[in-house]
Each structure stands twice: as C-alpha cells, then as structure tokens.
Design a protein around this motif. Structure first.
Motif, PDB file in Angstrom:
ATOM      1  N   UNK A 124      39.752   3.704   3.520  1.00  0.00           N
ATOM      2  CA  UNK A 124      38.667   3.013   2.832  1.00  0.00           C
ATOM      3  C   UNK A 124      38.124   1.826   3.624  1.00  0.00           C
ATOM      4  N   UNK A 125      38.998   1.165   4.362  1.00  0.00           N
ATOM      5  CA  UNK A 125      38.688  -0.136   4.962  1.00  0.00           C
ATOM      6  C   UNK A 125      37.368  -0.191   5.745  1.00  0.00           C
ATOM      7  N   UNK A 126      37.044   0.805   6.605  1.00  0.00           N
ATOM      8  CA  UNK A 126      35.791   0.699   7.361  1.00  0.00           C
ATOM      9  C   UNK A 126      34.535   0.794   6.499  1.00  0.00           C
ATOM     10  N   UNK A 127      34.675   1.220   5.241  1.00  0.00           N
ATOM     11  CA  UNK A 127      33.498   1.511   4.415  1.00  0.00           C
ATOM     12  C   UNK A 127      33.406   0.632   3.163  1.00  0.00           C
ATOM     13  N   UNK A 128      34.191  -0.414   3.129  1.00  0.00           N
ATOM     14  CA  UNK A 128      34.160  -1.325   1.982  1.00  0.00           C
ATOM     15  C   UNK A 128      32.787  -1.987   1.859  1.00  0.00           C
ATOM     16  N   UNK A 129      32.334  -2.304   0.639  1.00  0.00           N
ATOM     17  CA  UNK A 129      33.069  -2.165  -0.627  1.00  0.00           C
ATOM     18  C   UNK A 129      32.981  -0.751  -1.200  1.00  0.00           C
ATOM     19  N   UNK A 130      34.030  -0.355  -1.871  1.00  0.00           N
ATOM     20  CA  UNK A 130      34.061   0.934  -2.544  1.00  0.00           C
ATOM     21  C   UNK A 130      33.301   0.870  -3.865  1.00  0.00           C
ATOM     22  N   UNK A 131      32.998   2.053  -4.400  1.00  0.00           N
ATOM     23  CA  UNK A 131      32.457   2.144  -5.758  1.00  0.00           C
ATOM     24  C   UNK A 131      33.470   1.506  -6.702  1.00  0.00           C
ATOM     25  N   UNK A 132      33.054   0.582  -7.545  1.00  0.00           N
ATOM     26  CA  UNK A 132      34.027  -0.154  -8.376  1.00  0.00           C
ATOM     27  C   UNK A 132      34.560   0.657  -9.545  1.00  0.00           C
ATOM     28  N   UNK A 133      35.633   0.131 -10.131  1.00  0.00           N
ATOM     29  CA  UNK A 133      36.171   0.707 -11.356  1.00  0.00           C
ATOM     30  C   UNK A 133      37.393   1.561 -11.194  1.00  0.00           C
ATOM     31  N   UNK A 134      37.794   1.841  -9.935  1.00  0.00           N
ATOM     32  CA  UNK A 134      38.957   2.703  -9.685  1.00  0.00           C
ATOM     33  C   UNK A 134      40.190   1.836  -9.428  1.00  0.00           C
ATOM     34  N   UNK A 135      41.293   2.202 -10.079  1.00  0.00           N
ATOM     35  CA  UNK A 135      42.553   1.489  -9.905  1.00  0.00           C
ATOM     36  C   UNK A 135      43.626   2.497  -9.490  1.00  0.00           C
ATOM     37  N   UNK A 136      44.479   2.089  -8.553  1.00  0.00           N
ATOM     38  CA  UNK A 136      45.511   2.980  -8.027  1.00  0.00           C
ATOM     39  C   UNK A 136      46.879   2.587  -8.553  1.00  0.00           C
ATOM     40  N   UNK A 137      47.638   3.599  -8.960  1.00  0.00           N
ATOM     41  CA  UNK A 137      48.959   3.372  -9.530  1.00  0.00           C
ATOM     42  C   UNK A 137      49.993   4.204  -8.795  1.00  0.00           C
ATOM     43  N   UNK A 138      51.248   3.807  -8.924  1.00  0.00           N
ATOM     44  CA  UNK A 138      52.341   4.611  -8.383  1.00  0.00           C
ATOM     45  C   UNK A 138      52.419   5.944  -9.128  1.00  0.00           C
ATOM     46  N   UNK A 139      52.981   6.931  -8.466  1.00  0.00           N
ATOM     47  CA  UNK A 139      53.076   8.270  -9.053  1.00  0.00           C
ATOM     48  C   UNK A 139      54.312   8.383  -9.940  1.00  0.00           C
ATOM     49  N   UNK A 140      54.388   7.546 -10.950  1.00  0.00           N
ATOM     50  CA  UNK A 140      55.502   7.585 -11.897  1.00  0.00           C
ATOM     51  C   UNK A 140      54.957   7.522 -13.316  1.00  0.00           C
ATOM     52  N   UNK A 141      55.716   8.076 -14.231  1.00  0.00           N
ATOM     53  CA  UNK A 141      55.321   8.026 -15.635  1.00  0.00           C
ATOM     54  C   UNK A 141      55.283   6.573 -16.117  1.00  0.00           C
ATOM     55  N   UNK A 142      56.234   5.777 -15.647  1.00  0.00           N
ATOM     56  CA  UNK A 142      56.286   4.376 -16.054  1.00  0.00           C
ATOM     57  C   UNK A 142      55.033   3.619 -15.630  1.00  0.00           C
ATOM     58  N   UNK A 143      54.558   3.865 -14.417  1.00  0.00           N
ATOM     59  CA  UNK A 143      53.347   3.197 -13.936  1.00  0.00           C
ATOM     60  C   UNK A 143      52.130   3.634 -14.743  1.00  0.00           C
ATOM     61  N   UNK A 144      52.073   4.917 -15.087  1.00  0.00           N
ATOM     62  CA  UNK A 144      50.954   5.410 -15.880  1.00  0.00           C
ATOM     63  C   UNK A 144      50.985   4.813 -17.284  1.00  0.00           C
ATOM     64  N   UNK A 145      52.154   4.755 -17.877  1.00  0.00           N
ATOM     65  CA  UNK A 145      52.278   4.159 -19.218  1.00  0.00           C
ATOM     66  C   UNK A 145      51.819   2.711 -19.223  1.00  0.00           C
ATOM     67  N   UNK A 146      52.133   1.984 -18.157  1.00  0.00           N
ATOM     68  CA  UNK A 146      51.768   0.569 -18.081  1.00  0.00           C
ATOM     69  C   UNK A 146      50.281   0.373 -17.837  1.00  0.00           C
TER      70      UNK A 146
END
Length: 420
Positions: A164-186
């Motif tokens: 992503x870095x060379x093309x910032x800023x990205x389209x807003x509104x996206x958040x990245x989470x760990x691939x765990x059920x706990x992270x999704x629940x939070x």
C-alpha cells in the motif's frame, strides 16, 4: 545462435518493451501441453504452478481449445446492453455450484481484481443503503496479510502495508484485524458493512484460517448485519477439493469472488451474491465493457463442466494428500512441513531459501513459486496423475538437494514405509 544469446535477446526485449512492475522474467515459454511447458530453446518443464492456480485443466486441453474455437467462430462480444446464451448459462452454473439458490446473482468481470472491486462496491452499497431506517455502516473489516488485488480499491482491502505504501492514501474505512475469532469479536459492531476473508491466504504462503474461523465469522456478521464476503479467486473452481473452499465449513456467505481457475487460462472473473445481497446493485452502480462476453463465458462453462465430468474435485483431494505426504517424507533438511488443501499446497522451509529452491527447480525443469522467503507454493493442474506426481517428486528432490548442498546441510535418509 547460442541459448545464452537467445536468452539475452528476449530479456533485453522484455526490459525495453514492458513496464517494470515486476522483476525480470524467469523464462520465455512458447507453448504448453497438459502439465508441461516448453521454452524458446525447446526445453520441457513440468508446470506445478499452473499460472498461479489458473490452468485448471493444464495447457491446451482439448475442451478449452474447442470451446474457444467454436465460440470465436460464432460470437465474441456484444456489450452488456444485451444478453447472450453463454452468459446466462455460466451465471446459472456458478449459482448452482456455489449453492447460491434462486436469489443468487452473478456479476461478470475479467479478472480477480475486478471481481473484488465489485465486491468492495457491494460492501459500500450495503453500508450506505440501509433500507430499514438504521444508521450507515462506514466500516469494512479485512484480515492482516491477506491479498485481494493491486487496483486501488482491492489494494485498500489488502492487508499488506508494504504494498500500500507507494500509493497512499488508501480509500478510507477499511480496518485490518488478526485472523482470529477473538480479534473479530473485538472489532465487529453494527457499524461494520462487510468482512472480507480469504479462506486460504495464498499470497501469504498458503496460510489456512484457524479451525472454526469461517463458522464464527458467519455467526458474527449475521448477528451484526454485516456482509460476509469470501475471496475464492485462488481457492475456487475445485482447487481445494470442493467447488469453493467455504463449502468445507458448511456455511453460506453473502458473496464470493471467483476468477483464475474458472476460465482455465481465459481471463474472466465474477462476483456471486447470495440472498438479499443480490439486490444491492442497481442500474448504473457498476459495469464492465468486456464483462460476461460470450467468448469468456463459453470457455468458463466448458472448463467447469470438464472439471465436473472428470471428477477433478476428487482428484484434487487425493493428489493433494498424496503430494503432501510424499513431500514430507523426502528426507530433505530444508522441509519443515506442508499446509493447504487439495492442490493448493505450501511447502514450509526451515530456512529463508524459497527463492533459491525455485531457481534450482527451474534449472532441473520444474516450475514452482516462492510465495515468500520460506514457502514454496504448488498449484498444478487439477487433472495431474501418477506420472506427473512422480516426476515432480524427483525434480523437487533434486532442487532441494541442490540448495541443501550449497548450504552444507545433511540430508536425512528416508525410511521405507510400512506396506501395512
């Protein structure tokens, strides 16, 4: 003219004519047949990458060739102001294979990136179009280290900061989470429009999601009114032993994206929606001049029908298990383990030498891929048999030995298996 001179010539041409968005090309291939490729000097290679999970039936399969020839002689393009029989046939077939039911709908593009762009817009429509009087949903969740494409929209949902870095800023509104059920629940709440998921992270090194993740993701997205969108670009079309990888979990998503293997080498992608998600698009919200063209849809239907006729889902399951077992028993000091499903396999290495293994494999006449520094990725045609598997194991063992020898690693003799 020597081979070296020939190689220097095409490499020079590639450097002069092609945009440098990729590293130097590794070979110049001029034809293919079945699981094999031939370079400009006539040397044969066993192809265990398959165009990165694209050539489902191998190269120049008679079904593929016949479908292109017949349709090209009939009708190739009319634009989406009109319908064609091949377009409608493929849409119905994809709905059937995905289990989308009568409410399902299909949007056609020309690649996986286009399919995921459509899915991103579907998520935005869901977030903005609350027809029940509720508030808007400005949030979209995606997984860290997942890959969904290189266009600006799909890059925004790709969890790889370095890309992503060379093309910032990205389209807003996206958040990245760990691939765990706990992270999704939070992370999830009623302001989330959609969750994007790769069932197996192919570009991250063929990394499977934790056991039960998709089931939990379905329950949580449904509870919060968010869409569950599954990227099946690399895992679809029978690659994992089911038509689509989500089917191993027994869930029903809101949308999936497909491409690569459905066309067997012809560029085509699609978004398949389930239930009410199919009602989100309306005239003018998306489109593609070439999307769903008669030529591409005829070829994809022929490829999928051949996968079905030849029972290649079963072959993917059985050959995948056969390969993983054999690879883990090669006795190479480089091999840590294998992972994946069906014929999408990651070979985990004990040292960051995947690039060297790939280069050595090519020298020995084998095409594989380094998904990252310590993972070799395999994605051969779904119709490989004992001959191709045996040849692969021989060539791969030679490549591993070449690299291990350069590192002065001692190989472990294989123990004969108990015939019982």
């Amino acid at each position: 003219m020597t081979d070296t001179t020939t190689q220097a010539r095409w490499q020079e041409d590639a450097s002069r004519h092609l945009v440098r968005n990729a590293s130097d090309r590794l070979a110049m291939f001029t034809r293919g047949e079945g699981a094999y490729l031939w370079d400009q000097d006539g040397r044969r290679y066993l192809d265990f990458l398959g165009g990165i999970a694209v050539t489902s039936l191998g190269h120049a399969h008679p079904v593929f060739v016949d479908a292109i020839s017949r349709q090209a002689a009939t009708l190739a393009q009319v634009s989406n102001f009109f319908a064609t029989p091949t377009q409608l046939e493929l849409a119905a077939l994809l709905k059937e294979l995905a289990g989308a039911g009568d409410a399902g709908r299909v949007y056609f593009g020309n690649s996986g990136a286009e399919a995921n762009e459509a899915a991103f817009k579907l998520a935005r429509l869901h977030g903005a179009a609350d027809r029940n009087g509720g508030s808007a949903r400005p949030r979209i969740l995606a997984l860290k280290n997942a890959f969904h494409g290189r266009t600006m929209g799909t890059l925004a949902i790709t969890g790889k900061p370095s890309m992503q870095e060379p093309f910032l800023p990205m389209i807003p509104g996206v958040e990245f989470i760990d691939s765990t059920v706990e992270a999704l629940e939070a992370a999830i709440d009623d302001r989330v429009a959609a969750l994007f998921v790769e069932p197996i992270k192919g570009e991250a090194g063929v990394v499977e999601l934790p056991e039960g993740f998709l089931v939990a993701a379905r329950e949580l997205t449904r509870a919060h009114g968010a869409l569950l969108i599954i990227d099946e670009i690399q895992t679809g079309a029978g690659r994992t032993g089911a038509w689509f990888a989500f089917q191993h979990s027994g869930i029903v998503p809101d949308a999936i994206t497909v491409a690569k293997g459905i066309g067997g080498g012809f560029p085509i992608g699609a978004l398949i929606t389930f239930g009410d998600a199919g009602d989100l698009f309306y005239p003018g919200t998306h489109g593609s001049t070439f999307g769903g063209n008669p030529l591409g849809t005829a070829v994809a239907t022929a490829v999928l029908r051949e996968i079905e006729r030849a029972d290649l889902l079963t072959n993917a399951t059985e050959r995948g298990a056969q390969l993983r077992h054999a690879i883990e028993n090669l006795g190479s000091p480089l091999i840590e383990s294998t992972r994946g499903q069906g014929l999408l396999i990651g070979v985990s290495l004990r040292h960051p030498v995947a690039g060297a293994v790939v280069a050595a494999a090519q020298q020995h006449g084998l095409i594989v891929n380094a998904a990252n520094d310590d993972t070799v990725r395999l994605a051969p045609a779904l119709n490989i048999g004992d001959v191709e598997v045996d040849e692969f194991l021989d060539l791969f063992a030679r490549a591993l030995h070449t690299v291990a020898d350069s590192l002065l690693l001692e190989e472990t003799p294989t123990t004969p298996e108990d015939p019982a």
